[in-house]
Design an enzyme around this catalytic site. Structure first.
Site, PDB file in Angstrom:
ATOM      1  N   LYS A  13       0.832  -1.215   0.000  1.00 17.61           N
ATOM      2  CA  LYS A  13       0.000   0.000   0.000  1.00 17.61           C
ATOM      3  C   LYS A  13       0.868   1.266   0.000  1.00 17.61           C
ATOM      4  CE  LYS A  13      -2.088  -0.651   3.932  1.00 17.61           C
ATOM      5  NZ  LYS A  13      -1.435  -1.860   4.457  1.00 17.61           N
ATOM      6  N   ARG A  85      -9.317   1.105   9.251  1.00 17.77           N
ATOM      7  CA  ARG A  85      -8.771  -0.217   9.533  1.00 17.77           C
ATOM      8  C   ARG A  85      -9.773  -1.113  10.243  1.00 17.77           C
ATOM      9  NH1 ARG A  85      -3.041   0.755   9.213  1.00 17.77           N
ATOM     10  NH2 ARG A  85      -1.843  -1.125   9.586  1.00 17.77           N
ATOM     11  N   ARG A 124      11.770  -6.313   4.896  1.00 18.92           N
ATOM     12  CA  ARG A 124      11.766  -4.872   4.635  1.00 18.92           C
ATOM     13  C   ARG A 124      12.858  -4.144   5.423  1.00 18.92           C
ATOM     14  NH1 ARG A 124       5.986  -2.309   4.754  1.00 18.92           N
ATOM     15  NH2 ARG A 124       5.910  -3.108   6.874  1.00 18.92           N
ATOM     16  N   ARG A 157      12.040  -1.615  10.625  1.00 18.06           N
ATOM     17  CA  ARG A 157      11.008  -0.941  11.421  1.00 18.06           C
ATOM     18  C   ARG A 157      10.824  -1.704  12.717  1.00 18.06           C
ATOM     19  NH1 ARG A 157       5.563   0.151   8.017  1.00 18.06           N
ATOM     20  NH2 ARG A 157       4.564  -0.876   9.758  1.00 18.06           N
ATOM     21  N   ARG A 168       0.231  -8.361  13.643  1.00 13.48           N
ATOM     22  CA  ARG A 168      -0.408  -7.392  12.732  1.00 13.48           C
ATOM     23  C   ARG A 168      -1.261  -8.104  11.686  1.00 13.48           C
ATOM     24  NH1 ARG A 168       4.868  -4.879  10.987  1.00 13.48           N
ATOM     25  NH2 ARG A 168       3.725  -3.771   9.371  1.00 13.48           N
TER      26      ARG A 168
HETATM   27  P1  ADP Z   1       1.205  -1.869   8.091  1.00 12.51           P
HETATM   28  O1  ADP Z   1       0.047  -1.603   7.184  1.00 12.51           O
HETATM   29  O2  ADP Z   1       2.440  -2.341   7.381  1.00 12.51           O
HETATM   30  O3  ADP Z   1       0.859  -2.717   9.295  1.00 12.51           O
HETATM   31  P2  ADP Z   1       1.230   0.913   9.020  1.00 12.51           P
HETATM   32  O4  ADP Z   1       2.433   1.747   8.853  1.00 12.51           O
HETATM   33  O5  ADP Z   1       0.015   1.229   8.212  1.00 12.51           O
HETATM   34  O6  ADP Z   1       1.730  -0.572   8.775  1.00 12.51           O
HETATM   35  O7  ADP Z   1       0.775   0.903  10.574  1.00 12.51           O
HETATM   36  C1  ADP Z   1       1.683   0.663  11.609  1.00 12.51           C
HETATM   37  C2  ADP Z   1       0.947   0.666  12.941  1.00 12.51           C
HETATM   38  O8  ADP Z   1       0.350   1.963  13.165  1.00 12.51           O
HETATM   39  C3  ADP Z   1      -0.213  -0.308  13.074  1.00 12.51           C
HETATM   40  O9  ADP Z   1       0.220  -1.611  13.433  1.00 12.51           O
HETATM   41  C4  ADP Z   1      -1.039   0.357  14.191  1.00 12.51           C
HETATM   42  O10 ADP Z   1      -0.455   0.149  15.460  1.00 12.51           O
HETATM   43  C5  ADP Z   1      -0.905   1.830  13.854  1.00 12.51           C
HETATM   44  N1  ADP Z   1      -1.998   2.288  12.959  1.00 12.51           N
HETATM   45  C6  ADP Z   1      -1.842   2.746  11.690  1.00 12.51           C
HETATM   46  N2  ADP Z   1      -3.036   3.081  11.158  1.00 12.51           N
HETATM   47  C7  ADP Z   1      -3.966   2.821  12.114  1.00 12.51           C
HETATM   48  C8  ADP Z   1      -5.386   2.931  12.171  1.00 12.51           C
HETATM   49  N3  ADP Z   1      -6.106   3.382  11.122  1.00 12.51           N
HETATM   50  N4  ADP Z   1      -6.002   2.566  13.330  1.00 12.51           N
HETATM   51  C9  ADP Z   1      -5.307   2.132  14.370  1.00 12.51           C
HETATM   52  N5  ADP Z   1      -3.972   1.980  14.390  1.00 12.51           N
HETATM   53  C10 ADP Z   1      -3.294   2.321  13.273  1.00 12.51           C
END
Ligand code: ADP
Length: 222
Positions: A13, A85, A124, A157, A168
């Site tokens: 994404k 999400r 990554r 990360r 996750r």
């Molecule tokens: P990925 O999609 O690779 O898991 P992101 O960078 O989108 O990684 O998100 C990393 C972390 O940030 C998530 O595991 C969560 O803890 C938090 N996060 C990101 N977006 C949201 C969201 N919309 N609602 C709740 N937590 C979020």
């Protein structure tokens, strides 16, 4: 125009949003990136979010929703990456957009199996200098742990360890996957095979976005 990219962690994404934002002049709203920046700066939001992010759990909806609402206005072009999400966040987003007399134009789901997602996440590496993303499996730097672009040190990360990646993926399946059915019923929804090369995924996404932009007219092309 407002586009949502849905997909498991590791589905690409972020990469696709960066490319599409540059190509079509979207604002890339990536809630994960926002949280990482807030955590680095130890802001009020960052302090509240850090334990959740580290554990691979969702940050409470109220915090995320407020953060997104503050960045959305009546005429910006947005690519939403990592938000919504869960169903509650999707409902909050609908409310935010309604408040600006707007709606979602396109929802794209980057479909990827769990094993492949896990492989990609743990491979990554990110440049600590310029944030360029590498994969030690598919797109390795010329010199190990050194960024090809700026010479910065590559790091993993904090939440890309295998245990947190598994968590996750579970969170994605339990909470985010139901959004596929939600948006299939409500909006223009398309599924794209995320195992294809990034350039092919990008071409498919661009082919979906382009006609909507054209139909909306030149005003939205800033
Ligand atoms: P990925 O999609 O690779 O898991 P992101 O960078 O989108 O990684 O998100 C990393 C972390 O940030 C998530 O595991 C969560 O803890 C938090 N996060 C990101 N977006 C949201 C969201 N919309 N609602 C709740 N937590 C979020």
């Amino acid at each position: 125009m407002i586009v949502i990219l849905l997909g498991a962690p590791g589905s690409g994404k972020g990469t696709q949003c960066q490319r599409l934002a540059a190509k079509f002049k979207f604002q890339h709203l990536a809630t994960g990136d926002m949280f990482r920046a807030e955590i680095t700066q130890q802001t009020t939001i960052g302090v509240k979010a850090q334990d959740y992010v580290k554990a691979g759990k969702l940050v409470p909806d109220a915090i995320v929703t407020e953060m997104v609402a503050a960045r959305v206005d009546a005429d910006g072009q947005y690519l939403l990456d990592g938000f919504p999400r869960n169903i509650e966040q999707a409902q909050s987003l609908a409310g935010i957009l309604k408040g600006h007399s707007r709606s979602i134009d396109l929802v794209c789901y980057l479909a990827l199996g769990n094993d492949e997602a896990l492989k990609r996440m743990t491979a990554r590496r990110i440049c600590s200098g310029c944030a360029e993303v590498y994969s030690i499996l598919q797109h390795a730097p010329k010199v190990e742990d050194v960024c090809d672009k700026c010479g910065g040190k590559l790091i993993q990360r904090g939440d890309d360890t295998e245990a947190t990646c598994r968590k996750r993926l579970m969170v994605f399946e339990d909470l985010t996957q139901p959004l596929v059915a939600y948006y299939k019923a409500e909006h223009v929804f398309h599924e794209i095979d995320a195992t294809l090369p990034a350039s092919e995924v990008e071409a498919k996404l661009a082919a979906l976005i382009e006609p909507i932009l054209t139909a909306k007219g030149p005003r939205v092309r800033r």
